[in-house]
Scaffold this motif. Structure first.
Motif, PDB file in Angstrom:
ATOM      1  N   VAL A   6       0.936  -0.694   0.093  1.00 18.28           N
ATOM      2  CA  VAL A   6       0.146  -0.329  -0.022  1.00 18.28           C
ATOM      3  C   VAL A   6       0.963   1.208   0.185  1.00 18.28           C
ATOM      4  N   VAL A  39      -2.862  -2.567  -3.615  1.00 17.14           N
ATOM      5  CA  VAL A  39      -3.845  -1.644  -2.814  1.00 17.14           C
ATOM      6  C   VAL A  39      -3.238  -0.678  -3.553  1.00 17.14           C
ATOM      7  N   LEU A  41      -2.787   3.565  -4.188  1.00 15.02           N
ATOM      8  CA  LEU A  41      -3.203   4.553  -3.220  1.00 15.02           C
ATOM      9  C   LEU A  41      -4.243   5.831  -3.875  1.00 15.02           C
ATOM     10  N   THR A 269      -8.165   8.231   0.370  1.00 13.79           N
ATOM     11  CA  THR A 269      -7.384   6.953   0.524  1.00 13.79           C
ATOM     12  C   THR A 269      -8.465   6.281   1.657  1.00 13.79           C
ATOM     13  N   PHE A 273      -9.682   2.433   1.015  1.00 19.10           N
ATOM     14  CA  PHE A 273      -9.689   1.457   1.912  1.00 19.10           C
ATOM     15  C   PHE A 273     -10.559   0.422   2.788  1.00 19.10           C
ATOM     16  N   LEU A 278      -9.140  -2.856   3.404  1.00 21.40           N
ATOM     17  CA  LEU A 278      -7.381  -3.379   3.223  1.00 21.40           C
ATOM     18  C   LEU A 278      -7.409  -3.838   4.825  1.00 21.40           C
ATOM     19  N   THR A 290       4.515  -0.228   3.015  1.00 20.65           N
ATOM     20  CA  THR A 290       3.739   1.365   2.814  1.00 20.65           C
ATOM     21  C   THR A 290       5.058   2.349   2.143  1.00 20.65           C
ATOM     22  N   VAL A 308      -2.071   3.280   7.485  1.00 24.71           N
ATOM     23  CA  VAL A 308      -1.606   2.188   6.893  1.00 24.71           C
ATOM     24  C   VAL A 308      -0.740   1.356   8.241  1.00 24.71           C
TER      25      VAL A 308
END
Length: 383
Positions: A6, A39, A41, A269, A273, A278, A290, A308
């Motif tokens: 992420v 994932v 962003l 985000t 998420f 997430l 991240t 995160v």
């Protein structure tokens, strides 16, 4: 080995998806069979449509719309896999890159094309909208968008106003008779981190209009127009849009979405998420990666890596951050909120220009990820 990636874009260098691919290559060099979940962003700016489509599936749709200077241009948006959710970046219809430098003038530019994108999506069956606010060339408080959607704005002489920020001072009343009926069935989630009010010293005109081509006189005129629009809205809708956080986003488009279309503002985000679950992905992960271009004080103000890290801490999962540069004094506290460790990907002294070359950044991301996972593999073998 389950890895969740992420990572934010490295602004002006590589996108979130490009960075994720480079990191994935580093992981698979050590763990070829790793289960990797990417994932990308999205904060509401450029790349929002791409990120949502990659994350949940969907397709890109293109159509002709009115550009910021009134000319025709091609605007692209996304329809997600459910067939009813549209993701629209307002910059696709009224973005600053659509206006040549010498023609930038927020007194003239309009958000009309954003309304046309919404209409096109409604005609394609969409009723839920994710709107990315960012990168606009406009300062018309979203009135252009509202005009396209059937809201009519009139002067004291009962004449319909034209397009552009210069017209805001002339608005005296609003006619809702011809508003697109389908809007009543629509929901708008507005992705944006900006919390500026509509007008005033921290408002849309004074903070953002200069970068869109406004001089000092224009800024004052635009701010007066925004204030007038807020006053008319208070009288017509009994809504105080000035005090809604984010009303000043994208030249006041935030005010139009939040005040006239019942939109709900949230960081992009956060919206993403929730849609990609997430938290569930992190709960099952062995490692989370991240990061962003620079980890510094702004990271502590709610940017994606912070979110995160907090999720990872909740489930006691290790999370590593990769960045082009790191301000140690400003970033060290991240350990307290769940960041296991963070690393700069620079492998030798180099200029900023060299460090920001996309191929250098991607090589460094892959290389450092591989080295980290080689260490991880050795540690796992020792246990």
């Amino acid at each position: 080995m389950r890895v969740v990636i992420v990572i934010d874009s490295f602004k002006g260098c590589v996108s979130s998806l490009e960075a994720s691919k480079a990191i994935s290559d580093g992981v698979t060099a050590v763990f070829p069979n790793a289960d990797i979940d990417v994932v990308p962003l999205a904060d509401g700016g450029e790349g929002t449509v791409e990120a949502f489509i990659h994350a949940v599936g969907g397709q890109l749709i293109s159509t002709e719309v009115t550009g910021p200077l009134g000319e025709k241009t091609i605007g692209t948006y996304g329809i997600l896999e459910d067939g009813r959710t549209a993701v629209i970046e307002i910059a696709a219809a009224c973005g600053l890159p659509l206006v040549p430098l010498k023609k930038r003038n927020p007194l003239l530019t309009t958000s009309y094309g954003v309304g046309e994108l919404i209409i096109h999506a409604i005609e394609n069956g969409c009723r839920d909208f994710i709107i990315g606010l960012g990168g606009s060339a406009t300062n018309d408080a979203g009135v252009g968008m509202l005009q396209a959607l059937g809201f009519n704005f009139f002067t004291r002489e009962n004449k319909r106003i034209g397009l552009g920020g210069k017209e805001l001072r002339n608005i005296a009343k609003v006619d809702f008779t011809h508003v697109l009926p389908g809007l009543k069935q629509c929901t708008f989630r507005v992705a944006c981190d900006v919390t500026n009010p509509l007008y005033g010293n921290n408002g849309a005109a004074y903070v953002f209009a200069p970068q869109k081509g406004a001089n000092e006189h224009m800024v004052k005129e635009l701010d007066e127009g925004l204030k007038n629009f807020a006053n008319v809205t208070r009288r017509e809708l009994q809504i105080e849009i000035q005090h809604i956080k984010g009303a000043g986003a994208a030249g006041g488009l935030g005010a139009a979405f939040l005040g006239y279309l019942n939109g709900v503002l949230a960081p992009g985000t956060d919206i993403l998420f929730k849609m990609v679950l997430l938290e569930e992905k992190i709960k099952k992960a062995d490692m989370i990666i991240t990061g962003e271009g620079k980890i510094d004080g702004q990271t502590s103000m709610g940017k994606a890596p912070l979110g995160v890290a907090k999720l990872a801490k909740k489930y006691e999962k290790p999370v590593i951050a990769l960045a082009g540069s790191i301000s140690r004094d400003e970033a060290s506290w991240l350990h307290e909120v769940g960041m296991t460790s963070y690393f700069s990907i620079l492998n030798k002294p180099m200029s900023l220009d060299e460090a920001m070359k996309p191929h250098i950044t991607l090589q460094n991301l892959t290389h450092h990820t591989e080295q980290l996972f080689r260490l991880l593999k050795t540690t796992r073998n020792c246990n």
